[in-house]
Enzyme design. Structure first.
Site, mmCIF file in Angstrom:
data_model
loop_
_atom_site.group_PDB
_atom_site.id
_atom_site.type_symbol
_atom_site.label_atom_id
_atom_site.label_comp_id
_atom_site.label_asym_id
_atom_site.label_seq_id
_atom_site.Cartn_x
_atom_site.Cartn_y
_atom_site.Cartn_z
ATOM 1 N N ASN A 157 33.487 52.620 30.628
ATOM 2 C CA ASN A 157 33.291 51.250 30.152
ATOM 3 C C ASN A 157 31.967 51.228 29.411
ATOM 4 O OD1 ASN A 157 35.568 50.573 31.551
ATOM 5 N ND2 ASN A 157 34.603 49.078 32.908
ATOM 6 N N GLU A 204 37.037 50.213 28.892
ATOM 7 C CA GLU A 204 36.603 48.893 28.423
ATOM 8 C C GLU A 204 35.609 49.071 27.296
ATOM 9 O OE1 GLU A 204 34.957 46.054 31.241
ATOM 10 O OE2 GLU A 204 36.444 46.635 32.745
HETATM 11 C C1 FCB Z 1 32.493 44.622 32.590
HETATM 12 C C2 FCB Z 1 33.531 44.225 33.611
HETATM 13 C C3 FCB Z 1 34.616 43.332 33.057
HETATM 14 C C4 FCB Z 1 34.071 42.318 32.078
HETATM 15 C C5 FCB Z 1 33.174 42.958 31.060
HETATM 16 C C6 FCB Z 1 32.623 42.026 30.027
HETATM 17 O O1 FCB Z 1 31.314 45.028 33.229
HETATM 18 O O2 FCB Z 1 34.137 45.359 34.162
HETATM 19 O O3 FCB Z 1 35.286 42.751 34.135
HETATM 20 O O4 FCB Z 1 33.446 41.297 32.760
HETATM 21 O O5 FCB Z 1 32.114 43.613 31.710
#
Ligand code: FCB
Length: 443
Positions: free
Chosen positions: A292, A351
């Site tokens: 992420n 992410e």
């Molecule tokens: C990350 C989270 C996700 C979302 C994004 C913006 O840290 O995993 O749930 O809130 O940020």
């Protein structure tokens, strides 16, 4: 034209508490996020996830949206307390059935499900028992939960992600107290929580493999690209400490079976209770690492961050509505670094995305900054693929605008706009852009 591989996974990511709503339906038990969100003063505007995007009732429409946007992957999380309302013990079949229908719907739409087991919504009953992740036997609770859900869904779900961002939920949840369960305690508590989370992960990996034929098991870490503000030895050392805590503290145990020595010395008084065998369990071989990625941060020696003695330096690059720097090169750099230092078999960006102050105009949301953002970050990902990083997919955060934790509904990350008053979904320009990029397999 330079293109992504044909089998590249193009998805969006969501999390149960952020989108589902229906918090009292079909036997779901309360979670630490229900409690936290309903504690006055914790969430912007007093918002909570009681309804959120009402995805629990609108999942079919949401799958249809994904299909219309050419997506072939979807990362979502299971609400532990829908399945085990008390966190352990009796299984709530209705909760399992919801996810089973969702999985069937995704597969029928040609979308590969990537299931996250834990995206922060711990059953409240487990928090009440010995402070949740602070209690070592939570590892057994987690493994039992992983066993139940992988038996139920493992015939159809192959891709499993054990945890979402243990750095964030251990630090924001147990040191800063800005996220559930809202504990503000000493760093030893944070490191204990993180250790138990890593151990739960490691012990669940063989269970997932045993239950799921053809399992593809990974975990998701929050990574930051951390750079020194200057060449001075003091700033370089400060950047190494920051990187040590955010990145290496988690990646080293996962891939090397040890906590980083330099940081372990800094944290001497706060080290978690590591028992014989823990680090071996945590190092269970993985099929992929989920990354992420949101931010590069520049740091210098300073006193903003106690214990680690560094301060952040604000750069003049453009920023999102969260005040996070926009810097696609940083994505490229972090992928190259993870590949070089840890060599995971495969990497998925689980992410990456941005929030902007979107405006609904009639039936359209012209979110040009997000289109530019995605174009830049997709190009950086493609460069990483070309440089030999085994990057297999990219999940944009997020499919829908949703409940952004302590920020409530004030921060919109979706490629699809949600009009919360009516629950109408409106594809943003960025959603259309992503559909086109997927079709041409290029930014
Ligand atoms: C990350 C989270 C996700 C979302 C994004 C913006 O840290 O995993 O749930 O809130 O940020």
């Amino acid at each position: 034209m330079r293109t992504f591989p044909k089998d590249f996974i193009w998805g969006t990511a969501t999390a149960s508490y952020q989108i589902e709503g229906a918090v009292q339906e079909d036997g779901r038990g309360p979670t630490i996020w229900d409690t936290f969100a309903h504690t006055p003063g914790k969430i912007h505007n007093g918002d909570h996830g009681d309804i959120a995007c009402d995805h629990y009732h609108r999942w079919q429409e949401d799958i249809a949206l994904m299909q219309a946007l050419n997506l072939n992957g979807y990362r979502f999380s299971l609400a532990w307390s829908r399945i085990l309302p008390q966190g352990r013990g009796a299984v709530n079949q209705k909760g399992l059935d919801f996810y089973s229908r969702l999985v069937d719907g995704l597969l029928a739409a040609g979308i590969t499900p990537f299931v996250t087991l834990y995206h922060w919504d711990l059953p409240q009953a487990l928090q009440d028992d010995g402070m949740g992740w602070q209690r070592r036997s939570i590892v057994d609770d987690y493994v039992a939960y992983a066993d139940v859900v992988s038996r139920a869904l493992g015939d159809r779900v192959k891709h499993w992600i054990t945890l979402n961002e243990p750095f964030i939920f251990s630090v924001l949840g147990h040191l800063l107290g800005t996220m559930a369960p809202g504990v503000q305690d000493m760093p030893n508590v944070t490191l204990t929580v993180a250790h138990h989370a890593l151990l739960a992960h490691g012990k669940a990996v063989p269970v997932l493999r045993a239950n799921v034929p053809g399992a593809v098991v990974g975990t998701t870490m929050y990574l930051q690209q951390l750079e020194a503000a200057s060449d001075s030895p003091a700033d370089v050392a400060a950047a190494a400490r920051a990187d040590g805590f955010v990145n290496r503290w988690f990646l080293d145990p996962l891939f090397k079976g040890s906590y980083p020595q330099d940081l372990a010395e800094t944290f001497a008084y706060f080290m978690p209770p590591i028992q014989p065998g823990d680090l071996e369990a945590i190092r269970a071989p993985l099929d992929f690492l989920g990354v992420n990625f949101y931010e590069r941060r520049v740091v210098k020696e300073g006193d903003e961050q106690p214990f680690l003695n560094f301060s952040y330096v604000k750069t003049d690059l453009p920023r999102t509505a969260f005040d996070w720097e926009i810097n696609p090169d940083a994505l490229y750099n972090i992928l190259m670094r993870v590949h070089k230092d840890y060599a995971p078999t495969a990497i998925y960006i689980t992410e990456s995305g941005a929030c902007f102050d979107d405006v609904l105009q009639g039936d359209a949301v012209h979110d040009a900054p997000r289109v530019d953002y995605l174009r830049g970050y997709f190009a950086a990902a493609l460069r990483a693929v070309e440089a030999g990083v085994p990057l297999k997919g990219y999940f944009v955060w997020s499919l829908l605008d949703n409940f952004e934790w302590a920020e409530g509904y004030s921060k919109r990350f979706g490629i699809v706009y949600v009009d919360y008053a009516t629950q109408r979904r409106i594809v943003k320009d960025s959603g259309r852009y992503m559909a086109e990029a997927i079709a041409r397999r290029a930014p």
